[in-house]
Design a protein around this motif. Structure first.
Motif, PDB file in Angstrom:
ATOM      1  N   SER B  39      27.938  15.213  58.828  1.00 24.04           N
ATOM      2  CA  SER B  39      26.593  14.683  58.646  1.00 24.04           C
ATOM      3  C   SER B  39      26.686  13.162  58.572  1.00 24.04           C
ATOM      4  O   SER B  39      27.406  12.636  57.729  1.00 24.04           O
ATOM      5  CB  SER B  39      25.982  15.254  57.362  1.00 24.04           C
ATOM      6  OG  SER B  39      24.711  14.683  57.157  1.00 24.04           O
ATOM      7  N   ASP B  62      24.673  17.271  61.306  1.00 30.76           N
ATOM      8  CA  ASP B  62      23.592  17.986  60.629  1.00 30.76           C
ATOM      9  C   ASP B  62      23.872  17.987  59.138  1.00 30.76           C
ATOM     10  O   ASP B  62      25.027  18.132  58.731  1.00 30.76           O
ATOM     11  CB  ASP B  62      23.547  19.437  61.136  1.00 30.76           C
ATOM     12  CG  ASP B  62      22.281  20.164  60.691  1.00 30.76           C
ATOM     13  OD1 ASP B  62      21.339  20.235  61.500  1.00 30.76           O
ATOM     14  OD2 ASP B  62      22.258  20.633  59.534  1.00 30.76           O
ATOM     15  N   ALA B  64      23.605  20.265  57.113  1.00 29.47           N
ATOM     16  CA  ALA B  64      24.268  21.517  56.722  1.00 29.47           C
ATOM     17  C   ALA B  64      25.787  21.454  56.912  1.00 29.47           C
ATOM     18  O   ALA B  64      26.518  22.275  56.387  1.00 29.47           O
ATOM     19  CB  ALA B  64      23.700  22.679  57.525  1.00 29.47           C
ATOM     20  N   LEU B  65      26.243  20.460  57.700  1.00 33.56           N
ATOM     21  CA  LEU B  65      27.682  20.343  57.957  1.00 33.56           C
ATOM     22  C   LEU B  65      28.305  19.212  57.147  1.00 33.56           C
ATOM     23  O   LEU B  65      29.493  18.925  57.265  1.00 33.56           O
ATOM     24  CB  LEU B  65      27.926  20.091  59.454  1.00 33.56           C
ATOM     25  CG  LEU B  65      27.489  21.220  60.390  1.00 33.56           C
ATOM     26  CD1 LEU B  65      27.460  20.732  61.836  1.00 33.56           C
ATOM     27  CD2 LEU B  65      28.421  22.414  60.252  1.00 33.56           C
ATOM     28  N   GLU B  71      31.393  28.092  55.321  1.00 33.94           N
ATOM     29  CA  GLU B  71      30.476  29.072  55.901  1.00 33.94           C
ATOM     30  C   GLU B  71      29.802  28.532  57.164  1.00 33.94           C
ATOM     31  O   GLU B  71      29.795  29.199  58.205  1.00 33.94           O
ATOM     32  CB  GLU B  71      29.425  29.497  54.863  1.00 33.94           C
ATOM     33  CG  GLU B  71      29.997  30.279  53.680  1.00 33.94           C
ATOM     34  CD  GLU B  71      30.528  29.385  52.556  1.00 33.94           C
ATOM     35  OE1 GLU B  71      30.563  28.152  52.744  1.00 33.94           O
ATOM     36  OE2 GLU B  71      30.900  29.927  51.501  1.00 33.94           O
ATOM     37  N   ASN B  72      29.235  27.334  57.073  1.00 35.53           N
ATOM     38  CA  ASN B  72      28.519  26.780  58.223  1.00 35.53           C
ATOM     39  C   ASN B  72      29.478  26.340  59.330  1.00 35.53           C
ATOM     40  O   ASN B  72      29.218  26.551  60.512  1.00 35.53           O
ATOM     41  CB  ASN B  72      27.651  25.602  57.780  1.00 35.53           C
ATOM     42  CG  ASN B  72      26.496  26.046  56.885  1.00 35.53           C
ATOM     43  OD1 ASN B  72      26.051  27.186  56.957  1.00 35.53           O
ATOM     44  ND2 ASN B  72      26.038  25.156  56.027  1.00 35.53           N
ATOM     45  N   ALA B 169      23.586  22.004  65.713  1.00 37.87           N
ATOM     46  CA  ALA B 169      24.120  22.798  64.603  1.00 37.87           C
ATOM     47  C   ALA B 169      23.297  24.068  64.453  1.00 37.87           C
ATOM     48  O   ALA B 169      22.251  24.227  65.074  1.00 37.87           O
ATOM     49  CB  ALA B 169      24.083  21.981  63.318  1.00 37.87           C
ATOM     50  N   PRO B 171      21.450  26.994  61.767  1.00 38.79           N
ATOM     51  CA  PRO B 171      20.757  26.906  60.464  1.00 38.79           C
ATOM     52  C   PRO B 171      21.739  27.027  59.300  1.00 38.79           C
ATOM     53  O   PRO B 171      22.745  27.727  59.407  1.00 38.79           O
ATOM     54  CB  PRO B 171      19.799  28.106  60.500  1.00 38.79           C
ATOM     55  CG  PRO B 171      19.717  28.529  61.915  1.00 38.79           C
ATOM     56  CD  PRO B 171      20.968  28.098  62.589  1.00 38.79           C
ATOM     57  N   ASP B 172      21.431  26.373  58.203  1.00 35.79           N
ATOM     58  CA  ASP B 172      22.262  26.428  56.996  1.00 35.79           C
ATOM     59  C   ASP B 172      22.318  27.875  56.482  1.00 35.79           C
ATOM     60  O   ASP B 172      21.276  28.511  56.313  1.00 35.79           O
ATOM     61  CB  ASP B 172      21.637  25.502  55.942  1.00 35.79           C
ATOM     62  CG  ASP B 172      22.512  25.335  54.721  1.00 35.79           C
ATOM     63  OD1 ASP B 172      23.535  26.040  54.615  1.00 35.79           O
ATOM     64  OD2 ASP B 172      22.176  24.486  53.875  1.00 35.79           O
ATOM     65  N   SER B 173      23.518  28.374  56.236  1.00 34.43           N
ATOM     66  CA  SER B 173      23.670  29.737  55.697  1.00 34.43           C
ATOM     67  C   SER B 173      23.097  29.844  54.286  1.00 34.43           C
ATOM     68  O   SER B 173      22.736  30.931  53.840  1.00 34.43           O
ATOM     69  CB  SER B 173      25.144  30.133  55.669  1.00 34.43           C
ATOM     70  OG  SER B 173      25.807  29.431  54.622  1.00 34.43           O
ATOM     71  N   GLY B 174      23.070  28.724  53.576  1.00 34.54           N
ATOM     72  CA  GLY B 174      22.571  28.728  52.207  1.00 34.54           C
ATOM     73  C   GLY B 174      23.476  29.456  51.217  1.00 34.54           C
ATOM     74  O   GLY B 174      23.082  29.711  50.088  1.00 34.54           O
ATOM     75  N   ARG B 177      26.905  25.520  48.122  1.00 31.97           N
ATOM     76  CA  ARG B 177      26.447  24.131  48.088  1.00 31.97           C
ATOM     77  C   ARG B 177      27.444  23.330  47.269  1.00 31.97           C
ATOM     78  O   ARG B 177      27.893  23.782  46.200  1.00 31.97           O
ATOM     79  CB  ARG B 177      25.066  24.081  47.430  1.00 31.97           C
ATOM     80  CG  ARG B 177      24.291  22.805  47.645  1.00 31.97           C
ATOM     81  CD  ARG B 177      22.791  23.111  47.536  1.00 31.97           C
ATOM     82  NE  ARG B 177      22.488  23.948  46.374  1.00 31.97           N
ATOM     83  CZ  ARG B 177      22.073  23.469  45.202  1.00 31.97           C
ATOM     84  NH1 ARG B 177      21.888  22.182  45.031  1.00 31.97           N
ATOM     85  NH2 ARG B 177      21.820  24.276  44.194  1.00 31.97           N
TER      86      ARG B 177
END
Lengths: 250, 310
Positions: B39, B62, B64-65, B71-72, B169, B171-174, B177
């Motif tokens: 990111s 992104d 999320a990365l 995971e992502n 990228a 979507p964020d796996s969520g 964190r």
């Protein structure tokens, strides 16, 4: 919450491994086998969660030959409530172990899988991550601290290069144990006796619908390049002289 | 053949180990693509374009990365990997974390911590703390390999800038964190890339003596500080100082082992060093069997004298 703790039976860490004479594998015949030390740490973490009232049951699992029953009895003596042996004759690769564990998770529905970060025989460091991937779960590898939170989440501090990282992960999850997570206890004699009466079920990979055929062909096992010891120098002056003029590293 | 090398970086610069992983990729042969996922990491992607042998830099940027979560990143790599014969990354805390996850998503075996490329489908890696080497051949369509950086000499210099291609990228796996990171503040070189490493064991006796004896020596030599597992377990230093089977693998020009007996697990992490010096009061200590120069005696006297003599 139920905890699943996979344990591996490995050559005892005090024994130096040697290749078989024909290079077809590592010599294990007649040598002492023990629970993988990182799995002992994972087991200890599980026991502490149960003692703290945060877990209700600990199920120990092992994949391997019948001799693994001994390792599972150790897990039961340490504090697991019951054990499952998935009997596999040949060496099972981490991906196949992860698939066996995935099938057991579907049966047992644990809220958390706790395992060692790596086994000290193949040093692969793969199984926990692979299991988390197959389940679509969060993972926290190389854990040095675990704190369960009430809302279906856990805070895990991880050992990373250069320091520590703290993750918040959603449960269920896979956590792999690093050295500093805890110091495992020893099994007491009364607990070793009690462990003999605890349930130990045996399954075959086919019962779980898993193909454990290896993906890698072992070409050969060999001695690593030998390093020759050098000389003992008499004093600091001689050492500095050698480093400057012979090795030329300072 | 086409290879995807996944870069380790901190969103500002790539790690020195990347040049070593590229050397392993070159040994395999084929077109080398580099993935820079993070990111706000454009500077890394731009700098990586000049790395020798890289045909294309694929850049995924992104939020999320951003924290390097497994995971992502594993999901992204597993999607991209289907276009390649090989995926390589460093066998560091970073690579060890996400690579097996990507392997399982691809339904392939991972070959961890390789020290030699025997053929494009055959690799050698240490097992049993390096007491034994095992050579494996993979029939998987994608060979997912983590590389021991010290076993491959870094690719040197710069090449003509490779094209940069943006990758979107997922979507964020969520699922996870990052809440905080606590990096040890140090002005010393990094353990894994230092030219000189000064390492201490249980023989030091306490955290105070570890610091008092080894820091001045490391200062003189501009060395990184390392430790045996025994020293870490005794609480002398943090875990990330640990050299060995379950810690870091180093191969500096000069490795000075002070008060370290030389358990197999420790030797696994340092015996590829160019020159090894051992200082120990026990002449029978196994560390002397791998040391080029040994000095038997009281480290409390020897180490300050050595520091003064340098």
């Amino acid at each position: 919450m139920k905890l699943l703790v996979p344990v591996k039976r490995v050559l005892d860490y005090n024994i130096k491994a040697r290749p078989k004479a024909d290079g077809s594998g590592v010599e294990l015949a007649g040598l002492k086998m023990s629970m993988n030390p990182f799995d002992e740490i994972a087991m200890e973490a599980a026991i502490r969660l149960k003692e703290a009232g945060q877990a209700t049951e600990i199920v120990a699992v092992s994949c391997g030959p019948a001799g693994n029953q001994e390792t599972l009895r150790t897990a039961l003596a340490l504090g697991a409530d019951r054990a499952i042996l998935v009997t596999c004759e040949a060496d099972v690769e981490p991906l196949a172990v992860a698939k066996l564990l995935q099938a057991l998770v579907a049966r047992e529905q644990p809220g958390l899988v706790l395992c060692g970060k790596q086994a000290i025989d193949d040093d692969a460091n793969q199984t926990g991550q692979m299991l988390a991937a197959l389940l679509g779960w969060a993972q926290a590898t190389f854990a040095s601290r675990i704190e369960l939170q009430g809302d279906g989440a856990a805070l895990v501090t991880r050992e990373i290069d250069g320091g520590l990282e703290t993750l918040s992960i959603r449960l269920p999850a896979v956590i792999t144990a690093d050295l500093r997570l805890n110091e495992p206890r020893y099994a007491t004699l009364p607990n070793i006796m009690k462990a003999k009466k605890k349930p130990l079920d045996t399954l075959a990979p086919a019962d779980l619908g898993v193909d454990t055929a290896p993906r890698l062909a072992l070409v050969q096992v060999s001695e690593p390049p030998e390093r020759q010891g050098g000389l003992i120098v008499p004093d600091v002056a001689a050492l500095v002289d050698k480093l400057k003029n012979e090795a030329k590293v300072i | 053949m086409s290879l995807l090398v996944v870069a380790e970086h901190d969103n500002h610069t790539f790690k020195a180990s990347l040049r070593h992983v590229l050397a392993a990729a070159r040994d395999i042969g084929g077109d080398i693509h580099l993935l820079v996922a993070g990111s706000g990491c454009e500077a890394v992607a731009q700098a990586a374009r000049a790395l020798p042998g890289v045909a294309c830099v694929r850049w995924a940027d992104d939020p999320a990365l951003g924290d390097g979560g497994a995971e992502n990143l594993a999901l992204l790599v597993s999607r991209l990997a289907r276009d390649y014969t090989h995926v390589l990354t460093a066998a560091s805390a970073f690579g060890k974390n996400w690579a097996p996850r990507a392997a399982a998503l691809l339904d392939v075996a991972q070959i961890s911590d390789i020290v030699r490329v025997d053929a494009p489908d055959t690799f050698t890696r240490p097992i049993y703390a390096g007491s034994v080497w095992a050579t494996y051949r993979s029939a998987d369509p994608v060979k997912l390999v983590t590389v021991r950086p010290t076993a491959f000499e870094a690719v040197a210099g710069d090449g003509a800038p490779a094209p940069l291609e943006a990758v979107s990228a997922l979507p964020d796996s969520g699922l996870s964190r990052r809440m905080s990171v606590a990096l040890n503040q140090s002005t010393r070189p990094e353990l894994e890339s230092a030219r000189v490493v000064v390492s201490g064991g249980r023989g030091l006796g306490s955290a105070e003596r570890f610091k008092a004896l080894l820091e001045p020596l490391a200062d003189k030599l501009q060395a990184a500080l390392g430790a045996s597992r025994a020293a870490v377990d005794s609480g002398y230093v943090p875990n990330d100082y640990q050299v060995g089977q379950t810690g870091k693998v180093v191969a500096p020009d000069l490795y000075i082992a002070v008060g370290i007996s030389g358990a197999i697990q420790h030797l696994a992490g340092m015996k590829a060093s160019r020159v090894i010096v051992a200082i120990n009061k026990d002449p029978e200590a196994p560390i002397f069997s791998v040391a080029d120069y040994g000095l038997v005696g009281d480290l409390n006297e020897i180490v300050p004298r050595l520091t003064d003599a340098l």
